[in-house]
Design a protein around this motif. Structure first.
Motif, PDB file in Angstrom:
ATOM      1  N   ALA A   1      -4.430   7.246   1.715  1.00 58.07           N
ATOM      2  CA  ALA A   1      -3.552   7.388   2.880  1.00 58.07           C
ATOM      3  C   ALA A   1      -3.070   8.830   3.012  1.00 58.07           C
ATOM      4  N   ALA A   2      -2.659   9.428   1.883  1.00 60.11           N
ATOM      5  CA  ALA A   2      -2.186  10.811   1.917  1.00 60.11           C
ATOM      6  C   ALA A   2      -3.272  11.751   2.423  1.00 60.11           C
ATOM      7  N   LYS A   3      -4.480  11.529   1.946  1.00 61.68           N
ATOM      8  CA  LYS A   3      -5.608  12.371   2.361  1.00 61.68           C
ATOM      9  C   LYS A   3      -5.885  12.212   3.852  1.00 61.68           C
ATOM     10  N   LEU A   4      -5.858  10.970   4.344  1.00 61.44           N
ATOM     11  CA  LEU A   4      -6.176  10.710   5.741  1.00 61.44           C
ATOM     12  C   LEU A   4      -5.106  11.253   6.685  1.00 61.44           C
ATOM     13  N   ILE A   5      -3.845  11.133   6.285  1.00 62.54           N
ATOM     14  CA  ILE A   5      -2.760  11.634   7.137  1.00 62.54           C
ATOM     15  C   ILE A   5      -2.888  13.136   7.323  1.00 62.54           C
ATOM     16  N   GLU A   6      -3.191  13.819   6.243  1.00 56.90           N
ATOM     17  CA  GLU A   6      -3.388  15.273   6.338  1.00 56.90           C
ATOM     18  C   GLU A   6      -4.597  15.593   7.216  1.00 56.90           C
ATOM     19  N   LYS A   7      -5.662  14.829   7.038  1.00 60.04           N
ATOM     20  CA  LYS A   7      -6.884  15.048   7.814  1.00 60.04           C
ATOM     21  C   LYS A   7      -6.639  14.787   9.295  1.00 60.04           C
ATOM     22  N   LEU A   8      -5.885  13.733   9.583  1.00 60.93           N
ATOM     23  CA  LEU A   8      -5.567  13.415  10.972  1.00 60.93           C
ATOM     24  C   LEU A   8      -4.800  14.555  11.635  1.00 60.93           C
TER      25      LEU A   8
END
Length: 813
Positions: A9-16
């Motif tokens: 989730a942390a990785k995806l939020i940053e990517k988003l």
């Protein structure tokens, strides 16, 4: 991978956030959609750490996390589409300009069509997340806590490699060691030889009790004297030809040729052991087939001198009974509480400091009791707490609910190891979970390839270093961190990379974490494949397998261990696995690689090494703009490289074998992102690429068995090089180090030169290499002088200097 929901989730939020702010999202009018998805995901992320803690004893939460993780991975695939499109645009602008050609290039992903498709996918993912979020029974029961990456998300790096790694300091096995040494020293009748003169001594116990360590202690003991001593790691595959080769290699320290027949091998084995008193360790035996064991045993004992011994380590009592010849096996028991506590203190406290922290020592007792007498569990948790003095961290380990997790057949072990896993920082949890696809029966792995797997799956967190470090360097740090925390073992520095292995229990742990993510394909078990499988290892590639694989569309890793695969199998994979990141097809007897591989736009890692039949690579490979690692090492009949290879803008690692005499113009030499270049067995190659763009970023250069290569044919006029590691072996034409290497004087750390038969001297300018820490010169017959300033190197910077088999130098110095 329910336990990796938080780091995902942390990785995806940053990517988003990153993609939403880029021009690419504006081009397809999806910025608002991405921002909404980011907000939804952030709300869910806030409760994930609590969910991961509670899942150990709550099946509903465990199931909820698994569903959530599947959505996250699908979202990651979707976001990767944007990165792929951005790279495609960069290629067009770099090679074709920005006119109407850009529109033509993107015609197959028409902006309107792309917007509709991506918009629909974003909406679907948001709906799935909203549905999971609306599960009141679960979501409302979870606590939203600002953990700051708690649960292991701390940034201090703890070096625990010296806590308990010396084999000579094994605790609690003195009696077993004495018993085994007495058995090994028992003498038979030296005048006799034959079937009854070789004793087999089994060491039995569950994984993690220290069977291998005990065997090593005995093997290295100065009292244990034999004419020949051999060590073979057997593991699951008890294949007679492989084992004979390994025994012969250990006996002679020479690699056995693959061309030798079984009959030739067995003859050599009997000859090597005839009239010899030997010790053979067969480590980690799983085979229960008496016929297979009898076949190997007969070859080993035929003609052997009395007093020869075979020491076997196994988890299986039946295996020990089948193989052993002594009245009673050496059965390793769980360590006593006192021995476990001593081991824990060794790992968790600096020497003598346990008395300074009585509260921590008392908590340590409780932690040791929960380890169930398993040394590996004690060592892992002790190392995890090494030098930590914050009582809250110790209480977290002692009181964690994860101890309640029970696993069939491993109730004493997996909870302890799982707790160590949950205490890792999120970025390391993600990396360790991705080790689940490493084969359990493989003796050692390469850190080089593991790090590039991590890169391929996008799990190396560059933001933690503010973008100031390359992904490869971040991967090196993560690997060393996991080694220091005892998740990897037997780490062996091979100059350019490390060889390492994973204890079976650690492998069991990562397999349990990745449950449902990985699958090993055989023709008999294809019906059991879940549609959510993302990592495949193929052992059989028949028609039934190809048919079954057609229903899969989420696969990210495909590794073939099959020696022969056909083109139809590959076409099935290439057409169905559109999100493939890693493709490994080594030694698969490939003759042709289908051009449809060009459709795998998400592919980051392509390994087709040791396919000797392949003569040409399709030009479609050059469409893989996301490709970071390309390996076609040992493809001895490859006639030429693809002409447009310079279009692989993301390529950072290239290992190749080719029959060409020179690199094509505007090819490899124009790969500006290249950081690792391996040129191996290019027997016709006369020079490095004429363009030198690739040298500006290159950090490792590996040149092996290129007898016609003239390294001096490089006209590098650029700035200082970034080269850190240089490995040269069997380059006959090299008389001296080329002058252009001086450009790496400030960065080169490792220089290894082997078997360069015409090398006469090392240059005086070598003393100016201010970063050099390791220098190895081996088997250079004509080398007769060293730089005058070599003494300043050894006294100031050089930590390791090895010079061997250089006869002229030995006579002069």
């Amino acid at each position: 991978m329910a336990e990796v929901a938080f780091p995902l989730a942390a990785k995806l939020i940053e990517k988003l956030g990153s993609i939403a702010s880029e021009q690419i999202s504006l081009a397809w009018s999806v910025k608002a959609d991405l921002k909404k998805l980011q907000r939804t995901m952030s709300t869910i992320k806030d409760v994930l750490l609590d969910a991961e803690q509670k899942q150990a004893h709550n099946q509903q939460i465990r199931s909820w996390l698994r569903q959530l993780k599947d959505v996250f991975l699908d979202a990651d695939d979707l976001l990767d589409e944007f990165e792929c499109e951005a790279l495609r645009r960069e290629v067009v602008e770099t090679f074709h300009g920005t006119t109407g050609k850009v529109r033509r290039f993107f015609s197959r992903s028409n902006p309107i069509a792309f917007r509709l498709r991506v918009g629909h996918q974003i909406k679907e993912i948001r709906e799935r997340l909203d549905e999971l979020k609306s599960n009141k029974a679960i979501f409302d029961s979870l606590t939203s806590i600002d953990h700051h990456g708690s649960g292991g998300d701390h940034h201090e790096r703890v070096n625990v490699t010296h806590s308990f790694v010396r084999a000579s300091k094994v605790i609690g096995r003195e009696s077993e060691k004495k018993q085994i040494i007495n058995l090994l020293m028992e003498q038979g009748d030296d005048n006799q030889s034959g079937n009854g003169n070789v004793s087999v001594i089994p060491i039995v116990g569950i994984g993690g009790l220290g069977k291998t360590t005990l065997a090593k202690l005995v093997y290295d003991d100065e009292r244990v004297c034999f004419e020949k001593k051999m060590w073979v790691s057997v593991s699951v595959d008890f294949e007679i030809t492989r084992l004979i080769k390994m025994i012969l290699s250990s006996a002679s320290d020479t690699e056995m040729s693959d061309k030798l027949t079984l009959d030739q091998l067995q003859g050599r084995l009997r000859h090597a052991l005839k009239d010899k008193k030997f010790l053979l360790v067969l480590d980690d035996v799983w085979n229960e087939d008496r016929i297979k064991w009898s076949e190997l045993r007969d070859l080993l004992i035929e003609g052997a001198k009395s007093g020869s011994k075979i020491l076997v380590t196994t988890r299986n009592t039946w295996v020990a009974e089948m193989m052993g010849t002594i009245p009673t096996n050496i059965n390793l028991q769980f360590l006593s509480f006192e021995d476990c506590l001593s081991l824990f203190v060794e790992c968790a406290f600096k020497e003598g400091r346990d008395k300074d922290y009585p509260n921590l020592f008392e908590m340590g007792k409780d932690i040791v009791r929960k380890c169930g007498g398993v040394p590996l569990a004690v060592k892992t948790l002790g190392s995890q707490l090494h030098s930590k003095t914050d009582e809250r961290e110790w209480k977290l380990v002692r009181d964690s609910e994860i101890w309640k997790l029970e696993r069939e057949g491993a109730s004493h072990i997996l909870p302890a190891l799982r707790l160590s896993y949950t205490q890792l920082p999120p970025h390391l949890r993600l990396c360790l979970a991705y080790c689940s696809h490493l084969p359990k029966d493989q003796f050692q792995f390469s850190s080089f390839h593991l790090i590039r797997y991590w890169m391929a799956h996008g799990i190396l967190d560059q933001s933690r270093f503010h973008g100031n470090m390359e992904l490869e360097d971040i991967g090196e740090l993560y690997f060393k961190d996991l080694c220091a925390r005892s998740f990897f073992q037997n780490v062996n520095d091979r100059n350019i990379y490390c060889r390492f292995d994973m204890h079976d229990l650690i492998h069991d742990l990562v397999q349990s974490i990745a449950q449902g993510e990985c699958f090993t394909v055989k023709s008999a078990n294809t019906k059991d494949i879940s549609e959510n499988v993302r990592h495949l290892t193929v052992l059989e590639a028949g028609h039934n397998v190809s048919t079954t694989l057609q229903k899969l569309n989420k696969v990210r890793t495909l590794i073939s261990a099959q020696t022969k695969i056909d083109e139809s199998f590959m076409r099935t994979c290439f057409s169905g696995f559109k999100y493939l990141r890693v493709l490994q097809l080594p030694t698969c007897s490939l003759q042709v690689l289908p051009s449809s591989i060009g459709s795998l736009k998400h592919l980051r890692y392509l390994g087709i090494s040791f396919n000797e039949a392949i003569t040409k690579l399709p030009s479609a490979i050059c469409k893989l703009q996301s490709l970071q690692t390309l390996r076609f090492l040992g493809c001895d009949n490859l006639e030429e490289l693809p002409r447009d290879i310079s279009k692989l803008l993301s390529l950072t690692s290239l290992e190749l074998t080719t029959k060409q005499t020179s690199f094509p113009k505007n090819g490899v030499g124009c790969l500006k992102s290249l950081r690792f270049l391996g040129i191996v067995k290019c027997s016709n190659l006369t020079s490095l690429p004429r363009e030198t763009s690739y040298l500006a970023s290159l950090q490792t250069l590996w040149i092996v068995e290129c007898k016609q290569l003239d390294l001096g044919k490089v006209n590098y006029q650029g700035p200082q090089l970034r080269l850190q590691k240089l490995f040269i072996r069997d380059v006959s034409r090299m008389v001296a180090l080329p002058e252009w290497f001086q450009k790496a004087a400030n960065t080169l750390q490792v220089l290894v030169i082997r078997m360069c038969e015409n090398l006469e001297a090392l240059p005086d300018w070598l003393e100016n290499f201010t970063s050099l820490t390791k220098l190895v010169i081996s088997s250079c017959q004509k080398l007769s002088s060293l730089p005058e300033g070599i003494r300043s190197l050894t006294s100031l910077r050089l930590r390791e200097l090895v010079i061997e088999d250089c006869p002229k130098l030995e006579r002069r110095c």
